[in-house]
Design a protein around this motif. Structure first.
Motif, PDB file in Angstrom:
ATOM      1  N   VAL A 550       0.838  -0.960   0.022  1.00 44.71           N
ATOM      2  CA  VAL A 550      -0.008  -0.120  -0.089  1.00 44.71           C
ATOM      3  C   VAL A 550       0.888   1.325   0.053  1.00 44.71           C
ATOM      4  CG1 VAL A 550      -1.709   1.153   1.586  1.00 44.71           C
ATOM      5  CG2 VAL A 550      -1.784  -1.017   1.291  1.00 44.71           C
ATOM      6  N   GLN A 553       3.999   2.518   2.376  1.00 42.46           N
ATOM      7  CA  GLN A 553       4.896   1.460   3.269  1.00 42.46           C
ATOM      8  C   GLN A 553       6.362   1.310   2.776  1.00 42.46           C
ATOM      9  OE1 GLN A 553       1.920  -1.872   2.506  1.00 42.46           O
ATOM     10  NE2 GLN A 553       2.098  -2.016   4.827  1.00 42.46           N
ATOM     11  N   THR A 618       0.212   4.929   5.633  1.00 42.92           N
ATOM     12  CA  THR A 618      -0.286   4.225   4.818  1.00 42.92           C
ATOM     13  C   THR A 618      -1.409   5.250   3.954  1.00 42.92           C
ATOM     14  OG1 THR A 618      -1.954   2.892   5.710  1.00 42.92           O
ATOM     15  CG2 THR A 618       0.150   1.849   4.815  1.00 42.92           C
ATOM     16  N   GLU A 620      -4.720   4.917   0.894  1.00 45.00           N
ATOM     17  CA  GLU A 620      -5.318   4.173  -0.224  1.00 45.00           C
ATOM     18  C   GLU A 620      -6.477   5.238  -0.689  1.00 45.00           C
ATOM     19  OE1 GLU A 620      -5.849  -0.300   0.243  1.00 45.00           O
ATOM     20  OE2 GLU A 620      -5.658   0.083   2.255  1.00 45.00           O
TER      21      GLU A 620
END
Length: 858
Positions: A550, A553, A618, A620
């Motif tokens: 992701v 990271q 992270t 997303e």
């Protein structure tokens, strides 16, 4: 004698056979297993040693089947990575002619027919006999794991059904072929199991060089010790206790049954006793019978051969001589192909080039092996190593010279490349392998062994078993199979069914939620600025990457800067959508051991051990509050690395929301990823970029944040600790919720050294004060736990199973946040907290070292 301990099973020796028995009995039998190893290094002949600060040598594993196979796949949980040898993997040199052995049984058979067309039909018959002999050896070895009555009844039947298994290798090739050259080719490579053709049973020859290696060969990526490392890690997961420097002096018997073992801890001199009703000896049949006072029962077994090994370190690549990594076998003549009656140094010689087959090797090495009669060192046997006379040194020097002369004759100029040479003799194997008279492959692979009731995993003593090479056959995988035969004898039928189903699966599938660990190849190194380079890693075969990640990271990389590698974490700067590689960008710190290696020593093509992905820094697309929320990315220097991955992920996902990048550098010369960021403007319509050169514009502060930060903003902040600490406070002033601020900090090698130094000082001070532990209490009624002086709060919690949030373990990600409510400690806050948070007691558990009792909260 010290106080007694009690365990379910004791395993003597940590070779692959002992470890296989330990794992299967612990995993499928649910037993508490203790492994006792006399050497200071665990792993038997899979361990390695280093010399001259740079050369690494294997001790017993030189090459193996190209496929890990179900046994090794099981023992490594499918994590064994193998690098194939050249297609023509064994070059055989006879007086007057050479023969190259190709990968693939059919190709080998066809090449034999091309060279010896007059014996084409005989070659086909020989390979049918080989399959039958191999089947007979398997039947005999499995039968040997059954109770004595079954074995006695079945042994004669096996020999009648499979007579070629028990026939001498010399006799089998003589009855199969007329041409002495063809006989020599097919009887060659007996050195893979250690018994010359005049004495060896054809079943062993059929199993090893003519079956196991026929489909091609390979070398473990990272060296034999990589297999060792993985296997030991897995055993610890199943609760197996491993103790090096433990010499077992006696296996205790009571009423004809095993009652325990008497042990000496050679590191301290302490003697103690371990009570158990099951002992598995991976120390060889001869050592095992000596431990119960029954050595005389092995008088009918022929003496084994030992070996001399010459370890060479080179300052240039062997490839300069046309070598590609194939093994070379030198046979002295056709009439006496084994050379057993020749002086040491003049017999059958095996030469391997491990560094050409190990993509992780940084320095070139060569290993030479010749099997010899152990009597060649009888005159010095029994003398301590440091007290051996000059005659022993002269013997070694002259033998080294004979071996080097053979290399020089084959490859003129080879001697000039040698920077290091060390010779091991049978006395070396007696000392380090603890084998009887330096036996290299265990019991001799003879017909007498096949017929002996003592050569197998069972013994006449109830509860005493033998694992390793003597329970099945030679080599690491042969020893592993011997350990599985012990499991056959010890486990219950239902447990055995579960075990064999697991083995047939060839290893477990990796948990996608956990990090992958293994070797990747450095595919490209690119200079970004005078102090920053970008490194691209690909899978060893050039295919799809073995893990996904992701944005934000990192990966952990083992850097071979010394005898033992150091581990460093580096943020990934490539897109999560890229399946063919991952990239990191690393700044060269003036005193950085890890960054210094990456910038000065690392070359494209080298394989590096990598684990990943790691970290909670992270982002997303569509996560958290949705794409409409402003995303503020703040970077200081090379802290832009993980944020590049975030930008690429956003672009790949078609993100249309507002994304602001504020990046500061000391000067314009240090600006990173300028072309990449410019290219992203067309793919991210909401992207706003501001670059600050602090030597002209100063640092990012309140005024620079004001237009972009507010209660709905999500922030990713990465940079130097002082910058981060300041900006966390400024963001709080602008109303950004603390839970919306993700942080990641730089971690330098010097920071780790400082923590280790502090830990050592704390431990020394506690010892001087007679303090053996501190107590860490938790608020809200949670459990208290102990902490050894020098341990971090996180390490202490993990040791006793107290769950704390965590990820990187080194102060980079900020996941392991705890509040220290009271108590004394030393810490490094890593810039993860604002001044107000530090005042409130927030600390990183992985960086906090108690100097007294603590109370923590979350």
């Amino acid at each position: 004698m010290g106080s007694d301990e009690k365990v379910d099973v004791v395993v003597i020796g940590s070779g692959m056979g002992g470890l296989a028995a330990a794992r299967t009995i612990a995993q499928f039998g649910g037993k508490r297993v203790l492994v006792l190893e006399q050497h200071y290094t665990l792993g038997g002949m899979t361990h390695e040693f280093s010399r001259a600060g740079r050369y690494r040598f294997g001790t017993g594993l030189h090459y193996m089947s190209a496929s890990a196979g179900p046994f090794l796949g099981f023992m490594t949980d499918g994590r064994a990575q193998l690098s194939p040898l050249p297609d023509e993997y064994d070059a055989l040199h006879f007086p007057g002619f050479d023969f190259a052995v190709p990968a693939g049984k059919e190709r080998f058979r066809e090449r034999l027919k091309e060279r010896f067309p007059a014996e084409s039909d005989a070659i086909d018959r020989f390979f049918r006999t080989t399959r039958w002999a191999m089947a007979g050896l398997t039947a005999r070895n499995v039968l040997a794991s059954f109770p004595d009555g079954v074995r006695k009844a079945g042994a004669p039947i096996v020999e009648r059904l499979f007579p070629s298994t028990f026939r001498l290798l010399r006799d089998q090739v003589a009855r199969s072929f007329r041409d002495p050259r063809l006989r020599a080719v097919l009887a060659a490579r007996w050195g893979l199991y250690g018994t010359p053709p005049a004495s060896s049973a054809f079943g062993y020859h059929g199993a090893v060089p003519l079956t196991f290696f026929m489909d091609g060969t390979a070398h473990p990526v990272g060296g034999p010790q990589e297999l060792n490392r993985v296997v030991l890690e897995i055993l610890r997961r199943y609760g197996v206790e491993l103790r090096p420097r433990q010499t077992v002096h006696e296996v205790l018997l009571e009423g004809g049954k095993v009652a325990g073992v008497d042990v000496e801890d050679t590191a301290t001199g302490r003697r103690y006793r371990v009570r158990t009703d099951t002992v598995v000896s991976a120390a060889g049949v001869r050592n095992t019978y000596a431990l119960i006072g029954k050595s005389h029962e092995l008088a009918d077994l022929p003496e084994e051969r030992s070996a001399v090994m010459l370890f060479l370190g080179l300052d240039r690549s062997p490839a300069e001589f046309g070598l590609r990594g194939e093994n070379h076998w030198f046979m002295p003549d056709l009439d006496e192909p084994d050379g057993v009656h020749r002086p040491p140094g003049e017999g059958t010689l095996y030469v391997s080039f491990a560094s050409l087959n190990n993509p992780a090797a940084r320095h070139h090495t060569v290993e030479l092996l010749e099997l010899v009669d152990p009597k060649v060192v009888d005159q010095w046997r029994g003398t301590p190593g440091a007290e051996r006379p000059d005659s022993y040194r002269k013997f070694k020097d002259e033998l080294t010279e004979r071996l080097l002369a053979r290399l020089e004759e084959r490859w003129p100029g080879f001697r000039e490349t040698i920077a290091f040479a060390e010779l091991a003799t049978p006395l070396s194997f007696e000392t380090y392998q603890h084998s009887v008279r330096g036996s290299f492959y265990g019991l001799a692979a003879t017909p007498q062994r096949l017929r002996s009731a003592r050569a197998g995993c069972r013994t006449p003593v109830k509860g005493l078993f033998v694992a390793g090479q003597d329970a099945w056959g030679s080599g690491v995988v042969g020893a592993l199979a011997g350990g599985l035969m012990v499991a056959n004898a010890v486990l219950k039928p239902r447990q055995l069914g579960t075990m064999w189903r697991a083995i047939r699966s060839g290893g477990i599938t990796r948990d996608a939620a956990g990090p992958w660990e293994g070797y990747l190849r450095v595919a490209r190194i690119e200079v970004l600025t005078p102090t920053v380079r970008r490194f691209r890693f690909e899978s060893l075969d050039g295919g799809t990457m073995p893990f996904s990640f992701v944005a934000g990271q990192c990966v952990k990389v083992d850097l071979p800067v010394a005898v033992e590698p150091i581990e460093r974490s580096y943020s990934i700067c490539s897109s999560p959508g890229e399946s063919g590689f991952v990239e990191i960008a690393v700044k060269h710190e003036p005193d950085g051991l890890g960054s210094g290696f990456l910038h000065k020593d690392l070359e494209a093509g080298l394989a590096m051990r990598v684990s990943g992905p790691h970290g909670e820094f992270t982002w997303e697309p569509g996560s958290a509050k949705g794409t409409a929320d402003p995303l503020l990315l703040i970077a200081g220097g090379v802290g832009i690395t993980p944020l590049m991955s975030v930008l690429l992920a956003a672009a790949d996902a078609g993100h249309t929301g507002r994304v602001v990048l504020l990046a500061s550098y000391r000067s314009e010369d240090e600006v990173l990823f300028g072309p990449e960021i410019e290219a992203l403007r067309s793919r991210l319509p909401g992207l706003e970029v501001s670059i600050f050169a602090t030597d002209r514009q100063g640092r990012i502060g309140y005024d620079e944040l004001l237009p972009h930060a507010g209660p709905a903003t999500r922030v990713h902040l990465c940079g130097p600790a002082p910058m981060m600490q300041d900006l966390i406070g400024r963001l709080a002033e602008l109303g950004v919720p603390r839970e919306a601020i993700r942080t990641e900090a730089f971690v330098s090698g010097r920071s780790r050294e400082t923590r280790r130094e502090k830990a050592h000082a704390i431990a020394a001070a506690a010892a001087a004060a007679g303090v053996t532990e501190f107590v860490i209490g938790t608020d809200g009624g949670g459990p208290a736990f102990s902490c050894s002086p020098g341990q971090s709060v996180l390490d202490a919690a993990n040791a006793v199973g107290v769950a704390l949030p965590q990820s990187c373990g080194e102060g980079a990600c900020g996941t392991c946040r705890v509040r220290v409510l009271c108590g004394a400690y030393e810490t490094d806050d890593r810039g993860m907290f604002s001044a107000d948070e530090l005042e409130a007691g927030w600390r990183l558990a992985c960086q906090t070292l108690p100097t007294g009792d603590l109370v923590i909260g979350q």
